[in-house]
Design an enzyme around this catalytic site. Structure first.
Site, mmCIF file in Angstrom:
data_model
loop_
_atom_site.group_PDB
_atom_site.id
_atom_site.type_symbol
_atom_site.label_atom_id
_atom_site.label_comp_id
_atom_site.label_asym_id
_atom_site.label_seq_id
_atom_site.Cartn_x
_atom_site.Cartn_y
_atom_site.Cartn_z
ATOM 1 N N LYS A 1 0.804 -1.196 0.000
ATOM 2 C CA LYS A 1 0.000 0.000 0.000
ATOM 3 C C LYS A 1 0.858 1.277 0.000
ATOM 4 O O LYS A 1 0.652 2.176 -0.814
ATOM 5 C CB LYS A 1 -0.873 -0.039 1.257
ATOM 6 C CG LYS A 1 -1.815 1.076 1.420
ATOM 7 C CD LYS A 1 -2.421 0.979 2.798
ATOM 8 C CE LYS A 1 -1.336 1.188 3.851
ATOM 9 N NZ LYS A 1 -1.883 1.296 5.216
ATOM 10 N N THR A 2 1.818 1.321 0.909
ATOM 11 C CA THR A 2 2.675 2.499 0.975
ATOM 12 C C THR A 2 3.479 2.657 -0.302
ATOM 13 O O THR A 2 3.653 3.762 -0.817
ATOM 14 C CB THR A 2 3.615 2.422 2.191
ATOM 15 O OG1 THR A 2 2.832 2.116 3.340
ATOM 16 C CG2 THR A 2 4.339 3.728 2.407
ATOM 17 N N ASP B 1 -4.564 7.963 3.578
ATOM 18 C CA ASP B 1 -4.155 6.615 3.967
ATOM 19 C C ASP B 1 -5.082 6.094 5.073
ATOM 20 O O ASP B 1 -5.729 6.884 5.746
ATOM 21 C CB ASP B 1 -2.711 6.702 4.482
ATOM 22 C CG ASP B 1 -2.088 5.339 4.619
ATOM 23 O OD1 ASP B 1 -2.658 4.363 4.102
ATOM 24 O OD2 ASP B 1 -1.018 5.250 5.246
ATOM 25 N N GLU B 2 -5.128 4.790 5.263
ATOM 26 C CA GLU B 2 -5.922 4.179 6.347
ATOM 27 C C GLU B 2 -7.349 4.717 6.339
ATOM 28 O O GLU B 2 -7.902 5.081 7.381
ATOM 29 C CB GLU B 2 -5.283 4.466 7.719
ATOM 30 C CG GLU B 2 -3.840 4.047 7.835
ATOM 31 C CD GLU B 2 -3.671 2.550 8.026
ATOM 32 O OE1 GLU B 2 -4.651 1.786 7.837
ATOM 33 O OE2 GLU B 2 -2.552 2.122 8.335
ATOM 34 N N ARG C 1 0.762 -9.072 10.818
ATOM 35 C CA ARG C 1 2.011 -8.327 11.041
ATOM 36 C C ARG C 1 3.229 -9.225 10.807
ATOM 37 O O ARG C 1 4.341 -8.752 10.652
ATOM 38 C CB ARG C 1 2.110 -7.779 12.474
ATOM 39 C CG ARG C 1 1.088 -6.733 12.900
ATOM 40 C CD ARG C 1 0.961 -5.617 11.944
ATOM 41 N NE ARG C 1 -0.153 -5.894 11.030
ATOM 42 C CZ ARG C 1 -0.347 -5.255 9.891
ATOM 43 N NH1 ARG C 1 0.458 -4.306 9.526
ATOM 44 N NH2 ARG C 1 -1.374 -5.576 9.106
#
Length: 892
Positions: free
Chosen positions: A49-50, A278-279, A663
């Site tokens: 995503k980033t 974002d988010e 994670r």
DNA sequence: TAGAACCCCCTTTTT
DNA sequence: GGGGGTTCTA
């Protein structure tokens, strides 16, 4: 002819640009090349995503909407085509003169705004942009959090809505203080309506852009609702008088500002022509509105989110925002990123298993070609110490295999869970860092000094003034403070105004001297701010207010934490200095106070330090680690007790579990404990439903050997030992750590899913067992006791050896050996019992750090601090009787 | 008014 | 289990 050339050039240009983003997958590239109009990116965990955000911004700035465009700034020439073709073939950059031809509507970097949720995410975005675009252009992109963005806007326009530019930002503690004052004003009993409940309701209102007037006007469901609305109005009034915003206000008031002032709105719409958020799944109604107000008529708005990772519903985030996005922006292009680059398929499948149990989701299945990897390890501990010990074991094994501490993260549902791990790790000397929990800036002494600093910046701030007016004690009591507050209210001025000429009020006659003295101090602080650097000012605050003297006096009196507090204040001055170094000329008091208000622990978390990191799953959002321990997977802990009665809350917990699981990159360790001490009470918890939701094929289960023992003696009901493959002990070496039955691990779970996750744990007493267990740490004699359990081959031997300081050798000592079988021999007798003693020169074996030599020993409170030079990790300090240490007596 | 003892409360997650 | 607030006493 020229047209043909231009066409050819355009085709080549596409090829060239695509090559610049050649490392992206198709969907990612689509997202990058969708430069204009509303864009919704549904990005699964670990889907890059980033990377997409960074590349998309880079593309905007470097090529604009050139890709796919059939236009060029001027007709192409043959030289253009040739040079471009050459650049593509050789993989080199195009010559400078051609550069302009590659851009079509390229965006200036300062026209781009990216909004993230955390400072850390913003920082990472900037850092990666800097790397990709080079210093200057990268720095010019505005990347910031929602709250910082709003602060920035408000600093400029606050006066338009009746607040001072030098407003204060209130944290939750300040809010509570204000609330208490409001309760007093309105005569509200906090037994009837807990302050927390009122703050929560008020916060939801602000999230939903409900003004105090609207709250008052809306038909209240009950008396509490109506009362809360009145409280809300009174609270807002107080904040406005104090010239302060709380966290929710920052968003709420910015929305009001933009909504009511078209000129301000247009200013930002013109400035920031491209918005990225974002988010997105964690945004509230107010944040959504903010974003749409910032979005200009060109509608160049790109949002990135994952409905499965929405974990802030409790704080007003609404998944609706994702659905509403397409409604509010017709013609939205939606792109799904489902390929995961982070985790192994076993981890990912486990995550998919869990999240599938949610009904409220858009539906998305992550996949990866990273390979299967190891199965998810599920460990059932006896208690939280055992859980901690097990984690230490695993980390130790990894270190021995060349791993790094910093590759390990321990994640939990709530901050309180960090305590047992923390205490175990501290005693064992395992370097670790806890992120979150009580922040440095939340400490009393730190907040006090910051309060002094903020009343210098904003003299209207009565809340903070009240906090410190008698800290240190200077004979200004509660009665006096109330008189001042009354006078200030009557005259419509700040409390500080009253104090400045306290001698004019008869009511204050008794306290005149102390008040004027306080006023003097205040003036000296103002003076200091003007004439000295910011860090000198901070030091002056500590000094001139008498705070330092107070702590020194306390320390002299033997108050144990006074020295700590003094140290913290020293650290505070350092922090101010760091802030000054970072901001140079632009450093201001307001800026510093803003930083400390908005920057959280996670932002300063430094990945480069070689430490195990401990944090809540919430804090871990957006991060990744090679090895993740997800602890406390128990009903009542995770999912939390509070969420049990609402399906929606449970789904949020499940999303949180999903976030936790995803994670992990290489290996995931999940643990639950049969018993756990929480809030001073011991609870018995069943394994979490989320564990049961994972298909057996992706996991491998292990139980604490203590539990095994218990079931063998009949204490726990059914015959768990039936599922244990004969002879497999999984013994893993002499750990020597008193409280832990470490490392028995994997042997027990080999091959079978025991189904214990579904079993009811009746609270059977561990009679006849408890005592042996309790003594294990210090007395040696129990080894044989365990060995007695004939069939459990190797078990007794294993236990005994823990204390067998080194007289155990050979294959069994290699931790990597998992399936060594011991043949029914009785346990070895430990060599010695009682407290351990070390001398410089001793060779020791540490469960985590491996072998080392003692270099120094210092006595400390009935124990020793042992400094050891480890072969692998260098010098570390540990506590002799707590650390998982074994003395290697005989040289081999 | 200040200091000390005591009691009571809480514990979900965070900008 | 522990921190913080309140109340009691000097």
């Amino acid at each position: 002819m020229a047209t043909d050339l231009t066409q050819e050039f355009c085709a080549l240009r596409d090829t060239y640009i695509e090559k610049q983003f050649g490392r992206l997958n198709d969907m990612q590239r689509q997202a990058v090349f969708t430069t204009d109009g509303p864009l919704l990116i549904l990005a699964g965990a670990g889907s890059g995503k980033t990377t997409v955000l960074v590349n998309r911004i880079a593309n905007l700035i470097r090529f604009g909407s050139a890709h796919g465009s059939r236009q060029t700034p001027r007709p192409a020439t043959e030289d253009d085509v040739k040079a471009l073709r050459n650049a593509i073939m050789t993989g080199t950059a195009v010559p400078g003169w051609l550069d302009g031809m590659l851009r079509q509507n390229a965006v200036r970097s300062w026209n781009v705004m990216a909004i993230t949720f955390t400072n850390k995410a913003a920082g990472e975005l900037k850092e990666r942009l800097r790397r990709m675009l080079g210093g200057e252009e990268g720095d010019e992109v505005f990347a910031s959090t929602f709250h910082s963005t709003c602060v920035r806007i408000l600093r400029r326009w606050a006066e338009e809505i009746g607040y001072p530019r030098s407003f204060t930002i209130y944290d939750t503690d300040d809010s509570q203080r204000v609330m208490k004052a409001v309760y007093k004003d309105l005569n509200v009993d906090d037994k009837f309506l807990p302050i927390k409940a009122a703050i929560n309701q008020m916060s939801r209102w602000k999230d939903q852009l409900v003004s105090p007037e609207q709250a008052l006007a809306s038909p209240a469901k009950d008396t509490k609702g109506a009362l809360t609305a009145r409280i809300y109005a009174a609270y807002e009034k107080r904040l406005k008088e104090a010239g302060a915003f709380d966290f929710d206000d920052l968003i709420y008031q910015t929305v009001q500002l933009l909504a009511e002032h078209p000129d301000v709105r247009e200013f930002y719409q013109n400035k920031y022509r491209y918005l990225l958020v974002d988010e997105y799944q964690d945004t509230s109604v107010a944040q959504f509105r903010l974003v749409s107000l910032l979005t200009g008529p060109e509608r160049n708005i790109c949002v990135v989110g994952d409905d499965d990772q929405s974990i802030y519903r409790f704080r007003g985030a609404t998944i609706e925002n994702i659905l509403n996005f397409e409604k509010l922006y017709p013609g939205t292009k939606t792109i799904r990123l489902e390929q995961n680059y982070r985790s192994t398929s076993n981890i990912l499948n486990a995550a998919n298993c869990v999240i599938q149990h949610n009904t409220e989701r858009k539906g998305k299945t992550l996949w990866t070609d990273n390979g299967e990897g190891d199965k998810v390890q599920v460990y059932t501990a006896e208690n939280e110490q055992d859980e901690a010990s097990h984690i230490a074991d695993v980390i130790g094994q990894h270190l021995k295999a060349g791993g790094h501490l910093a590759d390990h993260a321990i994640l939990y549902r709530m901050n309180a869970q960090s305590a047992p791990i923390e205490s175990y790790f501290t005693r064992a000397g395992i370097p670790h860092k806890i992120v979150g929990g009580q922040r440095f800036n939340d400490r009393k002494e730190v907040k006090d000094i910051h309060s002094y600093m903020s009343i210098v910046a904003n003299p209207r701030d009565d809340v903070r003034l009240r906090r410190i007016i008698n800290e240190p004690a200077r004979k200004i009591g509660a009665t006096t403070v109330e008189v001042i507050a009354d006078l200030a209210g009557q005259e419509g001025v700040s409390m500080l105004d009253i104090i400045s000429h306290a001698d004019q009020y008869a009511k204050l006659s008794r306290a005149v001297m102390p008040l004027l003295k306080f006023w003097q101090i205040y003036q000296r602080l103002q003076d200091s701010l003007e004439t000295r650097t910011l860090d000198e000012f901070a030091a002056d605050v500590i000094e001139l207010t008498g705070y330092k003297a107070m702590l020194e006096a306390d320390a002299a009196k033997g108050h144990e934490d006074a020295a700590d507090r003094l140290q913290n204040l020293g650290q505070l001055v350092n922090n101010v200095k760091n802030y000054c170094d970072q901001h140079g000329e632009e450093a201001t008091l307001e800026g510093y106070l803003e930083d400390i208000a908005l920057i959280s622990d996670i932002d300063s978390y430094n990945e480069s330090a070689d430490q195990v990191v401990l944090m809540t799953i919430h804090s871990a959002k957006g991060l990744e680690f090679p090895y993740v321990f997800l602890i406390g997977m128990e009903e009542g802990v995770f999912p939390s007790e509070m969420s049990k009665y609402s399906e929606a809350d449970l789904e949020e917990e499940r999303r949180l579990a999903y976030v936790g699981i995803t994670r992990a990159k290489k290996e995931l360790y999940i643990s639950n404990s049969v018993s756990r001490m929480l809030y001073g009470r011991t609870q018995r918890n069943e394994p979490s439903r989320f564990l049961r939701e994972i298909e057996p094929e992706y996991i491998e289960e292990t139980r604490s050997p203590v539990l095994e023992q218990r079931s063998r003696f009949g204490g726990w009901g059914d015959s768990y030992s039936d599922t244990v493959p004969g002879g497999a002990s999984g013994y893993s070496g002499p750990s020597g750590w008193g409280r832990s039955a470490s490392g028995y691990g994997n042997g027990y779970s080999a091959g079978s899913r025991s189904g214990y996750l579904n079993r009811e744990y009746n609270a059977g007493e561990s009679r006849g067992f408890g005592s042996a267990y309790a003594n294990r740490g210090s007395s040696g004699g129990h080894g044989s006791g365990y060995g007695r359990s004939g069939g459990s081959t190797g078990y007794g031997a294993g236990y005994g050896s823990q204390y067998g300081s080194g007289n155990y050798s050979g294959a069994a000592q290699k931790k990597t050996e998992k399936h060594i079988s011991f043949t029914g021999t009785p346990a070895q007798k430990p060599a010695s019992a009682g407290p351990k003693h070390y001398e410089p020169g001793d060779i020791v074996e540490h469960k985590v750090f491996g072998r080392g030599q003692v270099v120094a020993v210092k006595p400390a409170a009935g124990d020793q601090i042992v400094e050891i030079n480890f072969e692998k990790v260098g010098i570390k300090k540990t506590m002799a009787n707590f650390a998982p240490l074994t003395k290697i007596t005989a040289e081999e």
